[in-house]
Scaffold this active site. Structure first.
Site, mmCIF file in Angstrom:
data_model
loop_
_atom_site.group_PDB
_atom_site.id
_atom_site.type_symbol
_atom_site.label_atom_id
_atom_site.label_comp_id
_atom_site.label_asym_id
_atom_site.label_seq_id
_atom_site.Cartn_x
_atom_site.Cartn_y
_atom_site.Cartn_z
ATOM 1 C CB CYS A 67 -0.913 0.015 1.216
ATOM 2 S SG CYS A 67 -1.863 -1.490 1.388
ATOM 3 C CG ASP B 139 1.109 4.138 3.780
ATOM 4 O OD1 ASP B 139 0.544 3.049 3.712
ATOM 5 O OD2 ASP B 139 0.532 5.227 3.577
ATOM 6 C CB CYS C 102 3.445 9.825 0.912
ATOM 7 S SG CYS C 102 2.040 9.880 2.025
ATOM 8 C CB CYS D 234 -1.031 9.541 6.343
ATOM 9 S SG CYS D 234 -0.577 9.321 4.618
#
Ligand SMILES: Cc1ncc(COP(=O)(O)O)c(C=O)c1O
Lengths: 126, 423
Positions: free
Chosen positions: A36, A38, A62, A105
């Site tokens: 994915c 992360d 990211c 995130c």
């Protein structure tokens, strides 16, 4: 992708990067998946009073993922486990002004602290 | 000062700092600036004192002058690729050319068959045109390339059927820069009387093309990839034997009925001049680009866990696509914010999509997520490459220090042995 100032700040100067040696008073949470894009690893060091006295992270992901985990380490330090569990992804997203596509995130960061706490508590019951 | 104004002034300070330091442009496959010589030509067809007429106007010199300019440009475009000017149809760009070729041929030949063969690494203009045809009842085979990005001719041949009417394979891939053997693919198509379309948006002016001898029926071009203006392109439609297609744009019957719409004289003139310059300077330019590309590669290839994506031999001079393992592409772009580059990993949706081109090569998720495309062009200098190398080395080291995957790799842990929770 244009980032907000706070994301950039955490990204440029990430706080509390590192790892702890595995120990009984350390809880480790690793969440996410390379597929994915992360993976967050959060570690907390808990003292005898149940207070998080130190926290470190490493993140593959990211800029928003790095910033979310960096911010998280700042926030959990000095908190009791119960207080740390109260941290919600929405607070992180708001503080960093994450755009909608980056909300995941902050969700990952919330997962990371909960996983680290669970890992610590599992160690205490053994 | 309130916190808000403090933030604001911090933001404008850094904006000012950014404006001062212009990033190094290494994204020439996305687009190129217009060559000054092209700008000069275009200006002759725009203002009130220029040849601004409508090339379709038959009754005065404004129209005649514009028409002459369009025909000169048509010849310049044809000259670069060994075509007859009568085989060049102007469009708004390679996207439109791809649509016109694919839908136009599929529709025209639907009584003969409804099967199309293409490749998974094609540009979206080709893939999405094919998807549209699938919705209309056509069948499309999307070939897997080999791990180096090239098409296995045996696999290709096996995919062809009696009802295959069209094959669409790109000449040069926009992400990894690999060059397909379109002569060989074309010969196979000819033997079976299948129409062959080639998207040459990334190859014109970079690779020799001679349509006089190449077994290609249709070829798409774009001006803005080779120092011409955006919004103009062309489709080569072979005349002997004549390839027929159904128009997608209806109107005044321009371009022999294949593409209606007033011809954009200044854009067309710009495209012509860009193609003329490309023909003249391609050999020398390729030599220079290759040196710069190799310099860039030599400067980073000793970094641990670096992988080139796509074949290094069959590749245009200006492209380098590399994966920096265990570093996520978007954060690498951020760390390299003084380089204008692109990442295969588009982290723009909740489910992060790594580049479909790299996935088609069979790259694993980490490598697909960590890819960066560097494309070098006419205005790239050696000094810029030196700066880029230094920036890359610093950024990769910084991000690997941050990466839990890098730690695991260093500890010898196999990432595939871990049960990751998908999210
Ligand atoms: C291979 C390929 N085909 C088609 C296109 C689309 O070209 P245009 O921008 O002229 O529509 C591009 C550029 O993005 C490309 O690289």
């Amino acid at each position: 992708m244009a980032y907000g100032e706070k994301v950039l700040d955490h990204y440029e100067n990430p706080r509390n990067v590192g790892s702890f040696e595995n120990a009984n008073n350390v809880g480790t949470g690793m969440v996410g998946a390379p597929a994915c894009g992360d993976v967050m690893k959060l570690q907390i060091k808990v003292n005898d009073n149940g207070v998080i006295e130190d926290a470190v992270f490493k993140t593959y992901g990211c800029g928003s993922a790095i910033a979310s985990s960096s911010l998280l380490t700042e926030w959990v330090k000095g908190k009791t486990l119960a207080e740390a569990r109260q941290i919600k992804n929405t607070q992180i997203a708001e503080e960093l002004a994450l755009p909608p596509v980056k909300i995941h995130c902050s969700v990952l960061a919330e997962d990371a602290i909960n996983a680290a706490i669970a890992d610590y508590q599992k160690k205490q019951t053994i | 000062m309130s916190e808000q104004t403090a933030n604001k002034s911090a933001a404008s300070n850094s904006a000012a700092a950014k404006a001062k330091q212009k990033p190094i442009y290494l994204d020439y496959s996305a687009t190129t600036p217009i060559d000054e010589r092209v700008v000069t030509e275009m200006l002759k067809y725009m203002g009130p004192d220029s040849h601004f007429g409508n090339p379709a106007s038959r009754s005065h010199s404004f129209g005649w002058d514009a028409e002459a300019a369009v025909e000169e440009a048509r010849k310049q475009v044809a000259d670069l690729v060994g075509a007859n000017p009568k085989e060049i149809v102007f469009t708004s760009g390679a996207t439109e050319s791809d649509n016109l070729a694919i839908k136009g041929v599929a529709h025209f030949n639907q009584k003969r068959g409804k099967h199309i063969v293409t490749c998974k690494t094609e540009h979206k203009a080709v893939l999405d045109s094919c998807r549209q045809l699938e919705r209309e009842g056509y069948e499309v085979t999307y070939l897997d390339p080999m791990p180096n990005g090239l098409i296995d001719l045996k696999v290709f041949e096996d995919a062809l059927r009696d009802d295959t009417t069209l094959v669409s394979i790109m000449h040069v891939n926009n992400e990894i820069g690999v060059i397909q053997d379109i002569a060989a693919i074309g010969r196979i198509c000819r033997d079976r009387k299948i129409i062959f379309h080639v998207d040459a948006a990334q190859s014109a002016g970079k690779v020799d093309i001679n349509l006089d001898v190449l077994p290609v029926d249709l070829m798409s071009f774009s001006a803005h990839k080779i120092y011409g203006p955006k919004g103009i392109g062309a489709l080569y439609v072979q005349r002997k034997p004549r390839v027929r297609l159904e128009a997608q744009m209806h109107g005044g019957g321009h371009e022999r009925g294949m593409r209606s719409g007033t011809l954009a004289t200044h854009q067309i003139v710009g495209m012509g001049e860009a193609f003329r310059i490309a023909k003249q300077e391609m050999t020398a330019e390729n030599e220079r680009l290759l040196k710069l590309r190799n310099k860039l590669y030599d400067g980073v290839k000793d970094i641990e866990e670096v992988y080139v994506n796509g074949d290094m031999e069959h590749r245009i001079a200006g492209n380098l696509n590399i994966s920096f393992n265990y570093v996520e592409g978007e954060s690498l772009l951020m760390a390299l914010n003084n380089l204008a580059i692109s990442s295969g990993s588009a982290c723009t949706s909740a489910s992060l999509e790594p580049s479909y081109v790299l996935r088609a090569l069979g790259r694993n998720d980490e490598l697909a997520h960590s890819s960066i495309r560097f494309t070098i062009g006419r205005y790239t200098t050696e000094e810029e490459i030196d700066r880029a190398i230094e920036n890359i080395r610093v950024a990769v080291e910084k991000l690997r220090n941050l990466s839990p995957l890098w730690d695991m790799y260093k500890e010898g842990i196999d990432l595939n042995s871990i049960e990751w929770a998908a999210h």
